[in-house]
Design a protein around this motif. Sequence first.
Motif, short mmCIF file in Angstrom:
data_model
loop_
_atom_site.label_atom_id
_atom_site.label_comp_id
_atom_site.label_asym_id
_atom_site.label_seq_id
_atom_site.Cartn_x
_atom_site.Cartn_y
_atom_site.Cartn_z
N THR A 6 0.83 -1.20 0.00
CA THR A 6 0.00 0.00 0.00
C THR A 6 0.86 1.24 0.00
O THR A 6 1.95 1.25 0.58
CB THR A 6 -0.96 -0.01 1.22
OG1 THR A 6 -1.96 0.99 1.06
CG2 THR A 6 -0.21 0.17 2.54
N GLY A 7 0.39 2.28 -0.69
CA GLY A 7 1.09 3.55 -0.70
C GLY A 7 0.50 4.50 0.32
O GLY A 7 1.16 4.91 1.27
N THR A 8 -0.77 4.83 0.15
CA THR A 8 -1.43 5.78 1.06
C THR A 8 -2.62 5.16 1.78
O THR A 8 -3.48 5.88 2.28
CB THR A 8 -1.86 7.05 0.32
OG1 THR A 8 -2.82 6.71 -0.69
CG2 THR A 8 -0.67 7.73 -0.33
N GLY A 9 -2.69 3.84 1.81
CA GLY A 9 -3.66 3.18 2.68
C GLY A 9 -4.85 2.52 2.02
O GLY A 9 -5.54 1.73 2.68
N ASN A 10 -5.13 2.80 0.76
CA ASN A 10 -6.31 2.20 0.12
C ASN A 10 -6.21 0.68 0.07
O ASN A 10 -7.14 -0.03 0.47
CB ASN A 10 -6.47 2.73 -1.31
CG ASN A 10 -7.00 4.15 -1.35
OD1 ASN A 10 -7.63 4.62 -0.42
ND2 ASN A 10 -6.73 4.85 -2.45
N SER A 11 -5.10 0.18 -0.43
CA SER A 11 -4.94 -1.27 -0.54
C SER A 11 -4.81 -1.91 0.84
O SER A 11 -5.24 -3.04 1.05
CB SER A 11 -3.71 -1.61 -1.40
OG SER A 11 -3.93 -1.21 -2.74
N GLY A 12 -4.22 -1.19 1.78
CA GLY A 12 -4.14 -1.69 3.14
C GLY A 12 -5.52 -1.90 3.74
O GLY A 12 -5.79 -2.93 4.38
N TYR A 13 -6.41 -0.94 3.51
CA TYR A 13 -7.78 -1.07 4.02
C TYR A 13 -8.49 -2.24 3.36
O TYR A 13 -9.11 -3.07 4.04
CB TYR A 13 -8.56 0.22 3.76
CG TYR A 13 -10.03 0.06 4.06
CD1 TYR A 13 -10.48 -0.01 5.37
CD2 TYR A 13 -10.97 -0.06 3.03
CE1 TYR A 13 -11.84 -0.19 5.65
CE2 TYR A 13 -12.32 -0.23 3.31
CZ TYR A 13 -12.74 -0.29 4.62
OH TYR A 13 -14.08 -0.48 4.89
N ALA A 14 -8.42 -2.32 2.02
CA ALA A 14 -9.08 -3.42 1.32
C ALA A 14 -8.55 -4.77 1.79
O ALA A 14 -9.31 -5.73 1.99
CB ALA A 14 -8.89 -3.26 -0.19
N ALA A 15 -7.24 -4.86 1.98
CA ALA A 15 -6.63 -6.12 2.42
C ALA A 15 -7.11 -6.52 3.81
O ALA A 15 -7.39 -7.70 4.07
CB ALA A 15 -5.11 -5.99 2.39
N ARG A 16 -7.20 -5.55 4.72
CA ARG A 16 -7.69 -5.86 6.07
C ARG A 16 -9.13 -6.34 6.03
O ARG A 16 -9.49 -7.29 6.75
CB ARG A 16 -7.53 -4.64 6.98
CG ARG A 16 -6.09 -4.34 7.35
CD ARG A 16 -6.01 -3.26 8.42
NE ARG A 16 -6.47 -1.97 7.93
CZ ARG A 16 -5.69 -1.10 7.30
NH1 ARG A 16 -4.41 -1.37 7.06
NH2 ARG A 16 -6.17 0.07 6.90
N ARG A 17 -9.94 -5.71 5.22
CA ARG A 17 -11.34 -6.14 5.07
C ARG A 17 -11.41 -7.57 4.55
O ARG A 17 -12.20 -8.40 5.04
CB ARG A 17 -12.08 -5.21 4.12
CG ARG A 17 -12.50 -3.91 4.73
CD ARG A 17 -13.92 -3.99 5.31
NE ARG A 17 -14.89 -3.90 4.23
CZ ARG A 17 -15.65 -4.90 3.77
NH1 ARG A 17 -15.54 -6.11 4.27
NH2 ARG A 17 -16.53 -4.69 2.80
N ILE A 18 -10.60 -7.88 3.56
CA ILE A 18 -10.61 -9.21 2.96
C ILE A 18 -10.09 -10.24 3.95
O ILE A 18 -10.68 -11.32 4.11
CB ILE A 18 -9.78 -9.21 1.65
CG1 ILE A 18 -10.45 -8.32 0.60
CG2 ILE A 18 -9.59 -10.63 1.13
CD1 ILE A 18 -9.56 -7.97 -0.58
N ALA A 19 -9.00 -9.94 4.62
CA ALA A 19 -8.43 -10.87 5.59
C ALA A 19 -9.42 -11.15 6.72
O ALA A 19 -9.60 -12.30 7.15
CB ALA A 19 -7.12 -10.33 6.15
N ASP A 20 -10.08 -10.09 7.21
CA ASP A 20 -11.06 -10.28 8.28
C ASP A 20 -12.23 -11.12 7.79
O ASP A 20 -12.72 -12.01 8.51
CB ASP A 20 -11.58 -8.92 8.76
CG ASP A 20 -10.54 -8.15 9.56
OD1 ASP A 20 -9.54 -8.76 9.98
OD2 ASP A 20 -10.74 -6.93 9.76
#
Length: 249
Positions: A6-20
């Motif tokens: 992730t650069g500015t958090g978008n992919s980090g958020y999507a990844a956390r949602r998917i992992a959860d």
Amino acid sequence: MVFYFTGTGNSGYAARRIADGLGEPLLCLNDRIKAGDTAPVETGERLVIVTPTYAWRIPRIVEDWLLQTELTGAKRAWFVMTCGSEIGDADRYNRRLCQAKSLAFMGTAQIVMPENYIAMFNAPQVEEARQIVARAEPDIDNVIAAVRDDRAFPPSRRRLYDRFMSGPVNPIFYSCFVKANAFTVGNACTGCGQCVRRCPTNNITLQNGKPVWGQNCTHCMACICYCPAEAIEYGKKSLGKPRYHFEAL
């Protein structure tokens, strides 16, 4: 397992949602790439790779890391790409990457999130960004459902334009635009070092308390968008533009 860069958090958020949603462990590739760590990773059979879209493909530094790293136990791979508008024909190159890693390719999903590439475009204001994220939630839910059911994602769009942007334009874009030369820092800089810590390529150093950029930039925009003093500019292209990072929403 869910990998993300992730650069500015978008992919980090999507990844956390998917992992959860899947009950799967999460691995941040930023940390691995920054540390030069290509030690084998025990992934389990299902691998979800979440990245931003850089020049209509996954970031080169992510592809390089994946090619160099043994993914122990991985059999099937789904790609999830966040973007400001479109991913082009990235699906073709993700399939090729899976072939190189002897993985069954399960497709590429596009998730439109707030624009962060202020070296070229405008980032949205906070309320508009929140609305964009809200519209993305059903797409993230669809990703979770497909992976949970072991289903491939629907085929991606493959118009001539898409093939052109992910094909010949991608290397031209990197060669002509993905450079750190235009980054500057103003007097508002406090020397906090946040830009140094966040740079995934170790391209920034503090010299006399101010950041200095090298020649290994990937244009993730983390340095300029996370600067707490908004002291960093990208030439004249970022002047007056709102900075964007997901955690500010």
